[in-house]
Motif scaffolding. Structure first.
Motif, PDB file in Angstrom:
ATOM      1  N   ILE A 248      37.197  -6.481 -18.169  1.00 29.83           N
ATOM      2  CA  ILE A 248      38.234  -7.443 -17.780  1.00 29.83           C
ATOM      3  C   ILE A 248      38.976  -7.971 -19.015  1.00 29.83           C
ATOM      4  N   ALA A 249      38.211  -8.429 -20.021  1.00 32.72           N
ATOM      5  CA  ALA A 249      38.844  -8.983 -21.224  1.00 32.72           C
ATOM      6  C   ALA A 249      39.612  -7.894 -21.976  1.00 32.72           C
ATOM      7  N   GLY A 250      39.052  -6.685 -22.006  1.00 30.38           N
ATOM      8  CA  GLY A 250      39.735  -5.591 -22.688  1.00 30.38           C
ATOM      9  C   GLY A 250      41.037  -5.210 -22.009  1.00 30.38           C
ATOM     10  N   THR A 251      41.036  -5.213 -20.685  1.00 30.10           N
ATOM     11  CA  THR A 251      42.267  -4.904 -19.952  1.00 30.10           C
ATOM     12  C   THR A 251      43.324  -5.969 -20.197  1.00 30.10           C
ATOM     13  N   CYS A 252      42.914  -7.229 -20.135  1.00 33.00           N
ATOM     14  CA  CYS A 252      43.858  -8.318 -20.400  1.00 33.00           C
ATOM     15  C   CYS A 252      44.394  -8.234 -21.823  1.00 33.00           C
ATOM     16  N   PHE A 253      43.527  -7.862 -22.766  1.00 35.05           N
ATOM     17  CA  PHE A 253      43.953  -7.717 -24.154  1.00 35.05           C
ATOM     18  C   PHE A 253      45.002  -6.611 -24.292  1.00 35.05           C
ATOM     19  N   ALA A 254      44.752  -5.469 -23.653  1.00 37.98           N
ATOM     20  CA  ALA A 254      45.688  -4.349 -23.747  1.00 37.98           C
ATOM     21  C   ALA A 254      47.049  -4.716 -23.153  1.00 37.98           C
ATOM     22  N   VAL A 255      47.024  -5.370 -21.987  1.00 38.86           N
ATOM     23  CA  VAL A 255      48.282  -5.773 -21.343  1.00 38.86           C
ATOM     24  C   VAL A 255      49.034  -6.758 -22.227  1.00 38.86           C
ATOM     25  N   ARG A 256      48.308  -7.714 -22.773  1.00 41.89           N
ATOM     26  CA  ARG A 256      48.922  -8.711 -23.634  1.00 41.89           C
ATOM     27  C   ARG A 256      49.572  -8.062 -24.858  1.00 41.89           C
ATOM     28  N   GLU A 257      48.839  -7.160 -25.518  1.00 42.58           N
ATOM     29  CA  GLU A 257      49.341  -6.567 -26.760  1.00 42.58           C
ATOM     30  C   GLU A 257      50.533  -5.645 -26.511  1.00 42.58           C
ATOM     31  N   LEU A 258      50.588  -5.016 -25.341  1.00 37.83           N
ATOM     32  CA  LEU A 258      51.706  -4.126 -25.035  1.00 37.83           C
ATOM     33  C   LEU A 258      52.968  -4.890 -24.646  1.00 37.83           C
ATOM     34  N   ARG A 259      52.817  -6.142 -24.244  1.00 39.38           N
ATOM     35  CA  ARG A 259      53.964  -6.906 -23.755  1.00 39.38           C
ATOM     36  C   ARG A 259      54.513  -7.907 -24.758  1.00 39.38           C
ATOM     37  N   THR A 260      53.692  -8.324 -25.717  1.00 37.63           N
ATOM     38  CA  THR A 260      54.164  -9.342 -26.656  1.00 37.63           C
ATOM     39  C   THR A 260      54.972  -8.709 -27.782  1.00 37.63           C
ATOM     40  N   ALA A 261      55.927  -9.475 -28.309  1.00 36.29           N
ATOM     41  CA  ALA A 261      56.815  -8.945 -29.344  1.00 36.29           C
ATOM     42  C   ALA A 261      56.111  -8.820 -30.692  1.00 36.29           C
ATOM     43  N   GLN A 262      55.175  -9.729 -30.986  1.00 38.01           N
ATOM     44  CA  GLN A 262      54.451  -9.707 -32.257  1.00 38.01           C
ATOM     45  C   GLN A 262      52.948  -9.658 -31.965  1.00 38.01           C
ATOM     46  N   PRO A 263      52.421  -8.489 -31.599  1.00 39.77           N
ATOM     47  CA  PRO A 263      51.015  -8.397 -31.196  1.00 39.77           C
ATOM     48  C   PRO A 263      50.056  -8.534 -32.377  1.00 39.77           C
ATOM     49  N   PHE A 264      48.860  -8.991 -32.068  1.00 42.81           N
ATOM     50  CA  PHE A 264      47.790  -9.033 -33.062  1.00 42.81           C
ATOM     51  C   PHE A 264      47.460  -7.612 -33.527  1.00 42.81           C
ATOM     52  N   LEU A 265      47.226  -6.711 -32.575  1.00 41.68           N
ATOM     53  CA  LEU A 265      47.057  -5.292 -32.869  1.00 41.68           C
ATOM     54  C   LEU A 265      48.157  -4.537 -32.129  1.00 41.68           C
ATOM     55  N   ASP A 266      49.027  -3.905 -32.847  1.00 40.95           N
ATOM     56  CA  ASP A 266      50.116  -3.158 -32.220  1.00 40.95           C
ATOM     57  C   ASP A 266      49.536  -1.861 -31.668  1.00 40.95           C
TER      58      ASP A 266
END
Length: 462
Positions: A248-266
């Motif tokens: 669950i946390a990994g999926t949310c992390f992936a979605v977040r990083e793909l949608r944000t303009a300045q991701p923690f991990l691109d």
């Protein structure tokens, strides 16, 4: 000029033509804070348990607390280094090491002592990403193709500390009790602060041009990795819910990083860099075998080969000496493919030797087995470090270097879980052979992964 170079030039002397060697001492001193705190504790768990009347299962959290904090902290703090520059993170991290050391000295309970270890893990996570950032920045400034000699110096210094750490810890405990292995962090922290304040470049204002921080992404990453590593430390059916948290946390992390303009991990950039992903995978595989041997072999020597703790420790010296010698001899050569291939082959040879080990095995054969592991340690760690330097996005060197350390700690936890599985009835010869078969498969996968990776041929060449 790259952004890293621009960050580094702020506050620097413009007339400096070669590599600024004033940086080497604070880089090395900061990078050894983690291995010295990891290795000294090996001889302190028993006296700490007696002091607090705690069981081995309880004192084990002193080890896992540092591993968890470091594995999560390395890439997170590495991203902060990319954003704000190395100086503020280096100084903050090394200052936290001193505070954590004082807290450990004064700890009234085991719980407080565990907190101090977690703080040590966070504090010691800053120096290595900062050092890799500085190396890349210096290369951009001076036009160096690869600072292989300095990379080797970082690797050798860490290996030397791992070797002498238990001995130093034993001397400190003999001189003043286990409290001294925490107190030693205070002068080390002070030295890092003085050297860092005097020698590290001021570049935070230029570094902030990279954009804001992805705090939510960092939190989701930390949650995912913490749940996964906690499960690795004790893989059991009744902890299945941790894997659900990971998903669950990994999926949310992936979605977040793909949608944000300045991701923690691109993830797009990382996913588009297969050579770097392969380097992370090789780090995991290499450290799984290395740590499984380092923790599992001495147990077998004592339980099944009937050697005392001192003799078992002496049989690890060929491994340590060989690792240091190999790194020193090959460190200035930036090519990595040959090193990784030979390192994987040495691991395979060590696993085959372990399959023949028994209660009557001669000492020379056991020492030779350790020497094979030392060859692999000296080559694989240095080669993966050099590969990352060549493959990572310069603007994300800090977080990329932190992730390399994280995958090394994943290997350590995988090794710990493997040792627990095969030594569930004690460190028997049968358990050693079963463990060796698993490690033989891991080492073979490492060799195949090295040979089929054509991108490695370009690393270290003009």
């Amino acid at each position: 000029m790259t952004r890293v170079a621009a960050v580094f030039r702020v506050g620097r002397r413009s007339d400096s033509g070669g590599f600024d060697r004033r940086l080497i001492v604070p880089m090395i001193l900061g990078s050894i804070l983690n291995p010295i705190n990891s290795s000294m504790l090996a001889v302190a768990l028993v006296p700490i348990g007696r002091w607090f009347h705690a069981s081995p299962a309880q004192t084990a959290w002193l080890v896992t607390g540092l591993y968890l904090a470091t594995a999560v902290g390395q890439p997170v703090i590495g991203r902060l280094v990319d954003t704000f520059g190395p100086r503020p993170l280096y100084l903050t991290g090394t200052a936290l090491v001193g505070v954590a050391g004082l807290l450990g000295v004064l700890a009234p309970t085991l719980g407080v002592l565990i907190v101090s270890r977690v703080l040590l893990g966070i504090g010691t996570s800053a120096a290595y990403p900062a050092s890799m950032f500085l190396l890349r920045a210096e290369a951009d400034r001076t036009g160096m193709r690869s600072p292989s000699g300095i990379l080797a110096a970082l690797s050798i210094s860490n290996q030397v500390i791992v070797v002498i750490g238990p001995t130093l810890g034993g001397l400190l405990i003999g001189a003043g009790g286990w409290h001294l292995i925490f107190a030693v962090n205070v002068p080390l922290s002070a030295a890092c602060l003085v050297l860092g304040a005097r020698r590290l470049p001021r570049g935070s204002s230029a570094a902030r041009r990279g954009g804001g921080l992805d705090v939510l992404g960092m939190a989701l990453f930390a949650g995912t990795l913490t749940a996964f590593m906690t499960f690795l430390m004790n893989p059991a059916w009744d902890l299945w819910w941790l894997l659900v948290v990971v998903v669950i946390a990994g999926t949310c992390f992936a979605v977040r990083e793909l949608r944000t303009a300045q991701p923690f991990l691109d993830l797009r950039v990382l996913g588009g860099n297969p050579p770097l992903l392969a380097t992370y995978g090789r780090q995991w595989l290499a450290f799984t075998t290395s740590y499984a041997f380092m923790y599992g072999f001495p147990q077998w020597l004592q339980d099944s080969r009937s050697l005392g703790p001192s003799a078992a420790g002496l049989l690890l010296l060929p491994m340590s000496a060989t690792a240091i010698a190999v790194t020193a001899l090959t460190g200035r050569r930036p090519e990595v493919r040959g090193k990784l291939a030979v390192g994987a082959a040495a691991q395979i040879a060590a696993c085959v030797a372990l399959l023949t080990a028994g209660s009557g095995s001669p000492i020379w054969l056991l020492a030779l087995t350790g020497a094979f592991v030392g060859v692999s340690q000296g080559l694989n760690g240095l080669a993966n470090q050099n590969a990352l330097y060549a493959q990572a996005d310069p603007a994300r060197m800090g977080s990329s270097a932190g992730l390399l350390r994280t995958f090394g700690y994943l290997g350590a936890l995988s090794a710990s879980a493997s040792n627990a599985t095969f030594y569930r009835d004690g460190a028997t010869t049968t358990g050693l052979h079963e463990l060796s078969l698993l490690l033989l498969g891991v080492s073979a996968l490492l060799l195949v992964g090295t040979l089929v990776d054509r991108s490695l041929r370009r690393v270290g060449r003009t």
